[in-house]
Scaffold this motif. Sequence first.
Motif: not given
Length: 264
Positions: A85-87, A209-213
């Motif tokens: 969900t967050m690299p 596009l959200p970060v988690e997606n």
Amino acid sequence: MKNPRPFLEQRRERRGLLRAGLAAAAASSGLAGCDALSSNETAVAVLRSAERLSYGAQRALGRRAMAQEFSPADIAPVFRPNGTTMPLGDGYAAMLANGFADWRLTIDGLVAKPLELSLAQLQAMPTRTQVTRHDCVEGWSCIGQWKGVRLSHVLNLAQLKPGAKYVVFHCLDQMEEDDERSLYYGSVDLDDAFHEQTLLAWELNGKPLPVENGAPLRARIERQLGYKQPKYLRRVQVVAGFGDIGAGKGGYWEDRGYNWYGGI
């Protein structure tokens, strides 16, 4: 060509059985996520049975077999994220901080015209919007609206060379904290790469596009399970085979026991 309806009906039945089997495997493991299921013998067996049943049916229909599309009323209020969900690392954080202005998608490998594309360049291309269901290997599903450019459009711009058979997606998410080489990757054949519903998507439910997606860009390969929908894309590589990439099985989870073909 035979009437495709029997194939489509069988595929819907297999989808239901697959989801039920994986949900049971996930429950029995006591854990969640692809990592837990990759070591669960029941889950791996379910995936292998689905691969044997689905691949022949889908390839008999080729690029014409479509994943079900839904109405806007069916869209989930929140599209459930899964996996990363967050690299990890400062590199992705820096890209995020400047709105991905310096991010580029590389298209290379067996192509006549390699490309380096900014997000703005991708967004200027012809778009497709679709409302589809994401089926996770853990057994849950979620419906969302995706907007992006067809992967086929980008591949046609790059002009595939003879011998091209697969597309490999390389991602920005580092899967193991102590190993910078453990970047997520996955692959599909050209039937899925050139499918009408296979997108490079930058928008989810009408918003960036959200970060988690998977921001700024992810693949949507609608005829496959969730682990075949790579997020945080950085490179699309066209290859004749993937034996020299990772452990040679065609994807991060495939290298760890999952089947290469995750069709549903």
